[in-house]
Design a protein around this motif. Structure first.
Motif, mmCIF file in Angstrom:
data_model
loop_
_atom_site.group_PDB
_atom_site.id
_atom_site.type_symbol
_atom_site.label_atom_id
_atom_site.label_comp_id
_atom_site.label_asym_id
_atom_site.label_seq_id
_atom_site.Cartn_x
_atom_site.Cartn_y
_atom_site.Cartn_z
ATOM 1 N N LEU A 1 -6.352 3.923 -5.482
ATOM 2 C CA LEU A 1 -4.984 3.933 -6.003
ATOM 3 C C LEU A 1 -4.859 3.015 -7.218
ATOM 4 C CD1 LEU A 1 -2.885 3.907 -2.706
ATOM 5 C CD2 LEU A 1 -3.063 5.774 -4.360
ATOM 6 N N PRO B 1 1.945 7.866 -12.283
ATOM 7 C CA PRO B 1 3.037 7.244 -11.536
ATOM 8 C C PRO B 1 2.636 7.051 -10.072
ATOM 9 C CG PRO B 1 3.812 9.129 -12.819
ATOM 10 C CD PRO B 1 2.314 9.173 -12.843
ATOM 11 N N PRO B 2 3.211 6.059 -9.382
ATOM 12 C CA PRO B 2 2.842 5.811 -7.983
ATOM 13 C C PRO B 2 2.950 7.044 -7.091
ATOM 14 C CG PRO B 2 4.135 3.992 -8.824
ATOM 15 C CD PRO B 2 4.145 5.032 -9.897
ATOM 16 N N SER B 3 3.997 7.843 -7.255
ATOM 17 C CA SER B 3 4.153 9.021 -6.401
ATOM 18 C C SER B 3 3.044 10.037 -6.641
ATOM 19 C CB SER B 3 5.520 9.674 -6.640
ATOM 20 O OG SER B 3 5.637 10.092 -7.993
ATOM 21 N N VAL B 4 2.627 10.177 -7.898
ATOM 22 C CA VAL B 4 1.536 11.108 -8.217
ATOM 23 C C VAL B 4 0.202 10.544 -7.747
ATOM 24 C CG1 VAL B 4 0.298 12.288 -10.080
ATOM 25 C CG2 VAL B 4 2.792 12.058 -10.180
ATOM 26 N N ALA C 1 -0.345 8.611 -5.248
ATOM 27 C CA ALA C 1 -0.418 8.774 -3.790
ATOM 28 C C ALA C 1 -0.801 10.203 -3.423
ATOM 29 C CB ALA C 1 0.923 8.415 -3.158
ATOM 30 N N ARG C 2 -0.236 11.159 -4.129
ATOM 31 C CA ARG C 2 -0.535 12.567 -3.833
ATOM 32 C C ARG C 2 -1.952 12.941 -4.254
ATOM 33 N NH1 ARG C 2 4.735 11.994 -4.050
ATOM 34 N NH2 ARG C 2 6.097 13.422 -2.889
#
Length: 226
Positions: free
Chosen positions: A131, A140-143, A145-146
Motif C-alpha cells: 500500500l 488515492p487511498p481508496s484505489v 486499497a482496491r
C-alpha cells in the motif's frame, strides 16, 4: 491421603509444545492432506499430544488457521528496500508473483485463505509495504486499497488451482483430446491445440500483465482528470 491439587495434576500432564513446532506440523499436515484435514484433533494426533496442548496457544480453529496462513505469508520473499525503489506498477507485479510463488510451495494451503482475511503480523507487513508503494505512486487511498485487494484475490484464485497441477497427466490428456478433435467441427480449437491447455503459471503471468496494464491506464486517466 490428600488428593493432588488440580494444578499439580495439570503439571504432570503432557508438556507444552513450542508454537513453532505446532505451526510447522500444521503446515505439513495441510501440505500432505489438504486444508480440510486441519483440525485441532488431527493436529494433536500428529503431534502425539492432546488438544488441550493446542488450546494453550489457540482459542479455536480459526485462530490456528490465522497462524498457519501467516506462516506462509512469512515465506513471501520480498526485499523491502528493493520494493520501495520500484514504481507502483512494477511493485504490483513483484508482490503478486512473490505471493503466488509462496503459495506454490504449499499447494494445498490456499483454501485456508478463503476462511478469513489475513491479519497476522506477516500479512500486515506485506499489505503495508504494498500500500505504501501504491500511495507513493500517486494512487488515492481508496484505489490503492482496491488494487491490493484485486491482486490478492487474483493470486488466491490461481493458487486454489495449484493443488490439481502437481503432475502433467491431465495436461497431456487434454492436449491429446484437443489435437484429436475433428477439424470440421472445431477448426479454431485445432488451430490453437499446440498451445492448449495453457500452463497455469503462464496463465497467471499473462493475466497479471493484463491487470497491471489496465491499472496503468486507470492511473493515467486519473492523473489527467486531476
Amino acid at each position: 491421603m490428600t488428593s493432588p491439587s488440580p494444578a499439580a495434576r495439570r503439571s504432570r500432564g503432557r508438556p507444552a509444545v513450542p508454537l513453532d513446532r505446532i505451526l510447522a506440523a500444521a503446515l505439513q499436515l495441510v501440505d500432505e492432506e489438504g486444508a480440510e484435514a486441519l483440525s485441532m484433533r488431527s493436529l494433536a494426533q500428529r503431534l502425539e499430544s492432546g488438544t488441550a496442548t493446542l488450546y494453550r496457544h489457540f482459542g479455536n480453529r480459526a485462530t490456528l488457521v490465522n497462524h498457519v496462513v501467516d506462516r506462509v505469508f512469512g515465506e513471501v520473499d520480498l526485499d523491502p528496500r528493493a520494493l520501495a525503489e520500484l514504481s507502483w506498477d512494477q511493485a504490483c507485479q513483484v508482490v503478486a508473483q512473490a505471493m503466488f510463488d509462496a503459495l506454490g510451495r504449499h499447494r494445498r494451503v490456499a483454501p485456508l485463505l478463503i476462511e478469513q482475511t489475513p491479519t497476522g503480523p506477516n500479512a500486515m507487513v506485506l499489505r503495508e509495504r504494498c500500500l505504501a508503494v501504491l500511495l507513493d505512486g500517486g494512487l488515492p487511498p481508496s484505489v490503492a486499497a482496491r488494487v491490493y485487494a484485486t491482486l490478492s484475490r487474483y493470486v488466491l484464485g490461481f493458487a486454489i488451482q495449484l493443488a490439481g497441477t502437481e503432475d502433467g497427466a491431465e495436461r497431456e490428456r487434454a492436449s491429446a483430446h484437443f489435437h484429436d478433435l475433428p477439424p470440421a467441427g472445431f477448426p479454431a480449437t485445432r488451430a490453437a491445440a499446440d498451445s492448449l491447455p495453457v500452463p497455469l503459471e503462464d496463465e497467471f503471468a499473462f493475466g497479471l500483465e493484463l491487470i497491471v496494464t489496465g491499472l496503468r491506464r486507470l492511473h493515467a486517466t486519473a492523473g489527467r482528470a486531476g
